[in-house]
Motif scaffolding. Sequence first.
Motif, PDB file in Angstrom:
ATOM      1  N   LEU A  67       0.809  -1.222   0.000  1.00  0.00           N
ATOM      2  CA  LEU A  67       0.000   0.000   0.000  1.00  0.00           C
ATOM      3  C   LEU A  67       0.843   1.274   0.000  1.00  0.00           C
ATOM      4  O   LEU A  67       0.283   2.370  -0.005  1.00  0.00           O
ATOM      5  N   ASN A  68       2.158   1.148   0.027  1.00  0.00           N
ATOM      6  CA  ASN A  68       3.015   2.328   0.138  1.00  0.00           C
ATOM      7  C   ASN A  68       2.764   3.358  -0.956  1.00  0.00           C
ATOM      8  O   ASN A  68       2.881   4.564  -0.725  1.00  0.00           O
TER       9      ASN A  68
ATOM     10  N   ALA B 201       0.672   9.162  -0.191  1.00  0.00           N
ATOM     11  CA  ALA B 201       0.381  10.580  -0.455  1.00  0.00           C
ATOM     12  C   ALA B 201      -1.123  10.817  -0.564  1.00  0.00           C
ATOM     13  O   ALA B 201      -1.655  11.808  -0.035  1.00  0.00           O
ATOM     14  N   ALA B 202      -1.817   9.902  -1.239  1.00  0.00           N
ATOM     15  CA  ALA B 202      -3.268  10.052  -1.385  1.00  0.00           C
ATOM     16  C   ALA B 202      -3.972   9.922  -0.035  1.00  0.00           C
ATOM     17  O   ALA B 202      -4.926  10.654   0.258  1.00  0.00           O
TER      18      ALA B 202
ATOM     19  N   SER C 281      -3.835 -12.174  -9.943  1.00  0.00           N
ATOM     20  CA  SER C 281      -4.984 -11.633  -9.210  1.00  0.00           C
ATOM     21  C   SER C 281      -5.661 -10.587 -10.068  1.00  0.00           C
ATOM     22  O   SER C 281      -4.997  -9.817 -10.776  1.00  0.00           O
ATOM     23  N   GLU C 282      -6.960 -10.552  -9.977  1.00  0.00           N
ATOM     24  CA  GLU C 282      -7.697  -9.586 -10.785  1.00  0.00           C
ATOM     25  C   GLU C 282      -7.756  -8.213 -10.122  1.00  0.00           C
ATOM     26  O   GLU C 282      -8.274  -7.273 -10.705  1.00  0.00           O
ATOM     27  N   GLU C 283      -7.255  -8.077  -8.894  1.00  0.00           N
ATOM     28  CA  GLU C 283      -7.336  -6.811  -8.163  1.00  0.00           C
ATOM     29  C   GLU C 283      -6.399  -5.780  -8.772  1.00  0.00           C
ATOM     30  O   GLU C 283      -5.196  -5.999  -8.895  1.00  0.00           O
ATOM     31  N   THR C 284      -6.947  -4.630  -9.139  1.00  0.00           N
ATOM     32  CA  THR C 284      -6.145  -3.543  -9.699  1.00  0.00           C
ATOM     33  C   THR C 284      -5.843  -2.519  -8.629  1.00  0.00           C
ATOM     34  O   THR C 284      -6.476  -2.486  -7.564  1.00  0.00           O
ATOM     35  N   ASP C 285      -4.862  -1.638  -8.907  1.00  0.00           N
ATOM     36  CA  ASP C 285      -4.516  -0.581  -7.957  1.00  0.00           C
ATOM     37  C   ASP C 285      -5.695   0.349  -7.704  1.00  0.00           C
ATOM     38  O   ASP C 285      -5.934   0.779  -6.572  1.00  0.00           O
ATOM     39  N   ASP C 286      -6.426   0.672  -8.760  1.00  0.00           N
ATOM     40  CA  ASP C 286      -7.573   1.572  -8.605  1.00  0.00           C
ATOM     41  C   ASP C 286      -8.629   0.955  -7.687  1.00  0.00           C
ATOM     42  O   ASP C 286      -9.204   1.634  -6.830  1.00  0.00           O
ATOM     43  N   GLU C 287      -8.865  -0.324  -7.873  1.00  0.00           N
ATOM     44  CA  GLU C 287      -9.860  -1.004  -7.052  1.00  0.00           C
ATOM     45  C   GLU C 287      -9.410  -1.064  -5.597  1.00  0.00           C
ATOM     46  O   GLU C 287     -10.200  -0.819  -4.676  1.00  0.00           O
TER      47      GLU C 287
ATOM     48  N   TYR D 202      -7.244   0.965  -4.043  1.00  0.00           N
ATOM     49  CA  TYR D 202      -7.249   2.287  -3.413  1.00  0.00           C
ATOM     50  C   TYR D 202      -8.671   2.741  -3.093  1.00  0.00           C
ATOM     51  O   TYR D 202      -8.909   3.388  -2.062  1.00  0.00           O
ATOM     52  N   CYS D 203      -9.607   2.408  -3.958  1.00  0.00           N
ATOM     53  CA  CYS D 203     -11.008   2.783  -3.694  1.00  0.00           C
ATOM     54  C   CYS D 203     -11.471   2.192  -2.363  1.00  0.00           C
ATOM     55  O   CYS D 203     -12.110   2.877  -1.553  1.00  0.00           O
ATOM     56  N   CYS D 204     -11.116   0.937  -2.134  1.00  0.00           N
ATOM     57  CA  CYS D 204     -11.481   0.286  -0.866  1.00  0.00           C
ATOM     58  C   CYS D 204     -10.717   0.913   0.302  1.00  0.00           C
ATOM     59  O   CYS D 204     -11.279   1.144   1.379  1.00  0.00           O
ATOM     60  N   LEU D 205      -9.435   1.193   0.095  1.00  0.00           N
ATOM     61  CA  LEU D 205      -8.607   1.783   1.152  1.00  0.00           C
ATOM     62  C   LEU D 205      -9.144   3.156   1.555  1.00  0.00           C
ATOM     63  O   LEU D 205      -9.271   3.454   2.754  1.00  0.00           O
ATOM     64  N   GLU D 206      -9.464   3.980   0.585  1.00  0.00           N
ATOM     65  CA  GLU D 206      -9.989   5.318   0.896  1.00  0.00           C
ATOM     66  C   GLU D 206     -11.291   5.223   1.690  1.00  0.00           C
ATOM     67  O   GLU D 206     -11.526   5.979   2.633  1.00  0.00           O
TER      68      GLU D 206
END
Length: 293
Positions: free
Chosen positions: A42-43, A47-48, A123-129, A131-135
Motif C-alpha cells: 500500500l506504500n 500521499a493520497a 490476481s484480478e485486483e487492480t490498484d484503482d480497485e 485504493y477505492c477500498c482503502l480510501e
Amino acid sequence: MIQSMTGFGRAELIDEKRKLIVEMKSVNHRYADITIKMPRRLNRFEAAVRNVLKDYISRGKVDIFITYENLAEAEVAVRYNRDIAAEYVKYIREMSEEFALQEELKPTAIGRFPEVFSLEESSEETDDELYCCLEQVVRKAGEQFAQARAAEGENLKKDLLDKIEDMRKLVDRIEELSPKILEDYKTRLREKLDEFIQRNDVEESRIAAEVTIFADKICVDEEMVRLRSHVDAVRSILEEGGAVGRKLDFIVQEMNREANTTLSKAGSLDVTDIGIEMKTLIEKIREQIQNLE
C-alpha cells in the motif's frame, strides 16, 4: 464545533477479496504530525491517504496503522520457460562433445533444472480497485476519529466555560475589595497622623495627597478591565468553535500577565490570596487548552 486533540478511530472492510483495517489514535501536539504504518503493497497510496486525512486532522500527533490481507484465491498457472530450457540443452551438448560424455537428454531431467518450469499467481485486483477500498476505510476511521475528538472537545468546552466563570468571579471580588482597601489605608493614615494633626495642624489635603499616591500604586482597575475582556474573549471563542487552541493559548498568556501585575500591586493580603487563586486557575485553563485542536 470544538475538537480535542485526543481521539481514536477504527474501521475495517472484509469481503471475498481482501481484509483492510485502519486504526487512528492521537495525542497533543503543537502541529499536525501524522505517522502512517502500512504494508509495502500500500506504500504507493501514502500521499493520497495523507490528502484524505486533511479532512479530519489539523493538529495533533496522530499514529495511523493500516493492515491489509489479500483473501482472493489467486489463479496459479505453470509456465514453461522455453528459452531457459534451450540454454540448458545447448550447454549440456557442448559439455558432452568437449569431454566426450555420453548423456541422454530426457525432458524430465531438463525439467528439474531451475526456472525451466515456474508457478505464477495472478490476481484480478487492480490498484484503482484497491485504493477505492482503502480510501473508504480511511474515511470511515476518520469520521469515527473526528466524532471521538468532538465528544471530548465538548467536555473540555464545558469545563473551560466553568473555569472562565470562576475567573470572572475572582475579578468581581477584587473590584469589591478595592474601595475597602483604600478606606482602610486612609483610616490607618489618619491614626498615624492624628497626633501631628493636633500638634502641628497638618492639613487635610496632606492626607488626601498620601491616599492618592497610595491609590495610584495599588490601583488594578486597568488589569481588571483587561481580565474581563479576556474572559469574554475566551467565552466567545469557545462558543464560536473550530480550531481554537492557538487563539486561546495566546489569550491565556495575556491573562497570566495581568494576574502577575495584580499580584505585584496587591495592597492587602486578601488581594494577594485572590491573585494566587487567579494564577492557579489560569494554569488549569492553560493545561486544558493544550488539549484542544
